[in-house]
Design a protein around this motif. Sequence first.
Motif, short mmCIF file in Angstrom:
data_model
loop_
_atom_site.label_atom_id
_atom_site.label_comp_id
_atom_site.label_asym_id
_atom_site.label_seq_id
_atom_site.Cartn_x
_atom_site.Cartn_y
_atom_site.Cartn_z
N HIS A 51 0.97 -1.25 0.12
CA HIS A 51 0.04 0.14 0.16
C HIS A 51 0.64 1.34 0.00
O HIS A 51 0.29 2.28 0.51
N LEU A 52 2.02 1.30 -0.58
CA LEU A 52 2.96 2.26 -0.46
C LEU A 52 2.35 3.54 -1.53
O LEU A 52 1.73 3.21 -2.45
N SER A 53 2.73 4.91 -1.22
CA SER A 53 2.18 5.94 -1.92
C SER A 53 2.92 5.80 -3.12
O SER A 53 2.54 6.32 -4.29
N LYS A 54 4.56 5.64 -3.05
CA LYS A 54 5.10 5.44 -4.00
C LYS A 54 6.58 4.49 -3.63
O LYS A 54 6.78 4.62 -2.37
N ILE A 55 6.96 4.13 -4.75
CA ILE A 55 8.11 3.05 -4.55
C ILE A 55 9.58 4.12 -4.66
O ILE A 55 9.49 4.76 -5.64
N ASP A 56 10.42 3.81 -3.87
CA ASP A 56 11.63 4.93 -4.06
C ASP A 56 12.36 4.75 -5.44
O ASP A 56 12.30 3.40 -6.16
N SER A 57 12.93 5.78 -6.00
CA SER A 57 13.23 5.65 -7.46
C SER A 57 14.37 4.64 -7.36
O SER A 57 14.99 4.03 -8.67
N SER A 58 15.24 4.26 -6.40
CA SER A 58 16.29 3.43 -6.35
C SER A 58 16.25 1.84 -6.53
O SER A 58 16.94 0.98 -6.46
N ILE A 59 14.62 1.71 -6.27
CA ILE A 59 14.19 0.50 -6.01
C ILE A 59 13.88 -0.32 -7.41
O ILE A 59 12.84 0.35 -7.95
N HIS A 60 14.23 -1.50 -7.79
CA HIS A 60 13.87 -2.18 -8.99
C HIS A 60 14.12 -3.70 -8.71
O HIS A 60 15.08 -4.15 -7.73
N VAL A 61 13.44 -4.28 -9.35
CA VAL A 61 13.73 -6.10 -9.34
C VAL A 61 15.44 -6.07 -9.53
O VAL A 61 16.00 -5.83 -10.65
N GLY A 62 16.12 -6.87 -8.62
CA GLY A 62 17.36 -7.27 -8.57
C GLY A 62 18.60 -6.47 -7.97
O GLY A 62 19.47 -6.59 -7.79
N ALA A 63 17.94 -5.25 -7.50
CA ALA A 63 18.63 -4.21 -6.54
C ALA A 63 19.06 -4.76 -5.29
O ALA A 63 18.21 -5.41 -4.76
N LYS A 64 20.00 -4.91 -4.80
CA LYS A 64 20.68 -5.10 -3.53
C LYS A 64 20.31 -3.78 -2.46
O LYS A 64 20.51 -2.63 -2.73
N VAL A 65 19.55 -4.25 -1.31
CA VAL A 65 19.34 -3.11 -0.43
C VAL A 65 19.91 -3.56 0.97
O VAL A 65 20.15 -4.79 1.29
N LYS A 66 20.37 -2.52 1.84
CA LYS A 66 20.89 -2.77 3.23
C LYS A 66 19.68 -2.50 4.22
O LYS A 66 18.76 -1.71 3.92
N GLN A 67 19.81 -2.92 5.16
CA GLN A 67 18.96 -2.76 6.53
C GLN A 67 18.94 -1.18 6.73
O GLN A 67 19.90 -0.74 6.90
N GLY A 68 17.60 -0.71 6.84
CA GLY A 68 17.39 0.83 7.06
C GLY A 68 17.40 1.64 5.90
O GLY A 68 17.00 2.81 5.90
N GLN A 69 17.51 0.88 4.86
CA GLN A 69 17.54 1.67 3.46
C GLN A 69 16.08 2.03 3.24
O GLN A 69 15.22 0.94 3.33
N VAL A 70 15.88 3.25 2.60
CA VAL A 70 14.55 3.63 2.28
C VAL A 70 13.89 3.03 0.89
O VAL A 70 14.72 3.01 0.05
N ILE A 71 12.79 2.17 1.15
CA ILE A 71 12.45 1.58 -0.23
C ILE A 71 11.20 2.08 -0.72
O ILE A 71 10.77 1.74 -1.84
N GLY A 72 10.46 3.01 0.29
CA GLY A 72 9.12 3.37 -0.15
C GLY A 72 8.67 4.29 0.75
O GLY A 72 9.20 4.50 1.77
N TYR A 73 7.48 4.88 0.47
CA TYR A 73 6.67 5.59 1.52
C TYR A 73 5.25 5.20 1.77
O TYR A 73 4.64 4.71 0.89
N VAL A 74 4.88 5.23 3.08
CA VAL A 74 3.64 4.90 3.56
C VAL A 74 2.40 5.87 2.34
O VAL A 74 2.29 7.03 2.18
N GLY A 75 1.39 4.79 2.07
CA GLY A 75 0.40 5.28 1.22
C GLY A 75 -0.99 4.84 1.62
O GLY A 75 -1.04 3.96 2.61
N ASN A 76 -1.77 4.65 0.57
CA ASN A 76 -3.14 4.16 0.69
C ASN A 76 -3.81 3.60 -0.45
O ASN A 76 -4.89 3.82 -0.92
N THR A 77 -2.60 3.12 -1.17
CA THR A 77 -2.93 2.33 -2.65
C THR A 77 -3.63 0.93 -2.51
O THR A 77 -3.13 0.42 -1.40
N GLY A 78 -4.04 0.52 -3.40
CA GLY A 78 -4.82 -0.69 -3.32
C GLY A 78 -5.91 -0.87 -2.42
O GLY A 78 -6.93 0.28 -2.30
N TRP A 79 -6.38 -2.07 -1.86
CA TRP A 79 -7.38 -2.25 -0.97
C TRP A 79 -7.03 -1.77 0.06
O TRP A 79 -6.46 -2.50 1.13
N SER A 80 -7.40 -0.52 0.63
CA SER A 80 -6.74 0.09 1.60
C SER A 80 -7.86 1.24 2.37
O SER A 80 -8.53 1.86 1.50
#
Length: 425
Positions: free
Chosen positions: A344-373
């Motif tokens: 239900h994210l408002s948007k996905i962070d621009s650095s996030i895509h399939v195959g990308a490696k992420v570290k603990q604490g890295q921002v991946i998106g932002y709270v939203g109200n999308t989908g069945w919410s």
Amino acid sequence: MKGIISIFLVVLLGMLVWTSYFSETENLPQTSVPSTSQNPVTATAQATTKILWPLKPSIPDAVIIPTYTTDKSAPNVRKYQVKYGDSFHLILQDLGLEKELANKLAYEISKTIDLNQFQVGNSYRIQYNESNSTPIALVYDLEDRKELHIDFEDAEVAIKDKVVDISIESLDAVINGSLAQTVLKHGAPEDLADKILSVFAWKIDFRHLQKGDHFNVIYEKETSMNEVLGTRNILAITFNHEDVEYAAYGFDNGSGHELFDAEGQNMSYAPLQFDMITSLYAQKRFHPTQRRYKAHYGMDFEANLGTPIEAIKDGVITRARYGRANGNNVKIEHSKDLSTQYLHLSKIDSSIHVGAKVKQGQVIGYVGNTGWSSGPHLCLRVWYKGKQRDPLDFDFPRRPDITEQNMPEFLQHVRRINSQMSQAL
């Protein structure tokens, strides 16, 4: 012959009953029904025990009696609730506004707010002129401590912040039933139960509280126009569960109000800074948008729209897209067996895509109200060996603890709070 006489007597008796019924009906007092143009203020002045409300076209033969309350500190303000069949335009017409003005205000309202926010049961209040009792304004409650102000005299529509009063309250209670039942029994705001659960969710299984468990909490209560809005923050709390005492203290460690134990360890293991947990993992829960009972394989965190959401552990992105039910969502594979998903994210962070490696604490998106919410929140889901599991079953990293720089001030704060709580007992 006897049969004919019996039939005659039955017919005669029926005629007598029929005649008696209509003679009594004609003698009954007539009930006056107000016209659709009648002003509710005029109607209230005509009767003290009954308030005749203007008829709705869909209910031609009924008199609707609204329930409203009068604010004693502002006697020229009356509070109402939206009823089935209501609309802003209909309410404005019922108040006796001229057609042109009602049409203009209804159009401005439609441009100012999402009309899906106008729902049965929601509250609004009408302000009347003190000298002649004519309506001069309508204020409608919106989400997030906002109000829609409709000024009849200036023909203006605007969204404003509610005027909120904050008081410090305390509650010392023994569990009797559920946590929510206990809180309500003592007259505290209902959401205080959710706030308490949010503090100790990773320490206490609130689905298996024991009779005799008890807690002592100091919290901030929000009110507006003498109406309780809810709980703002928990300032301090102790909770005794199965003879083990847990304690938490509110403190701003640099990122806003959070709860920590007496040693300064963060009470939260969530991937974001949130307001409260509104739903746990459950096999059966009433779905707020589908309006039916179904399994809820996640954990819901209510938070402000746009709040950053972090990767709960290191991993690789395996999904970053929109889904009809899940809205904008991201899935991270942490190991061969373990994955987490963020819905239900408002948007996905621009650095996030399939195959990308992420570290603990890295921002991946932002709270939203999308989908069945039904409101801004994060639904966190955990996959283990291909099956969804309860997020509370896993030992995820804590959110940041009290910094070394803030520790002296925090420990002094804990001592002061403990002294206050002991004196109150």
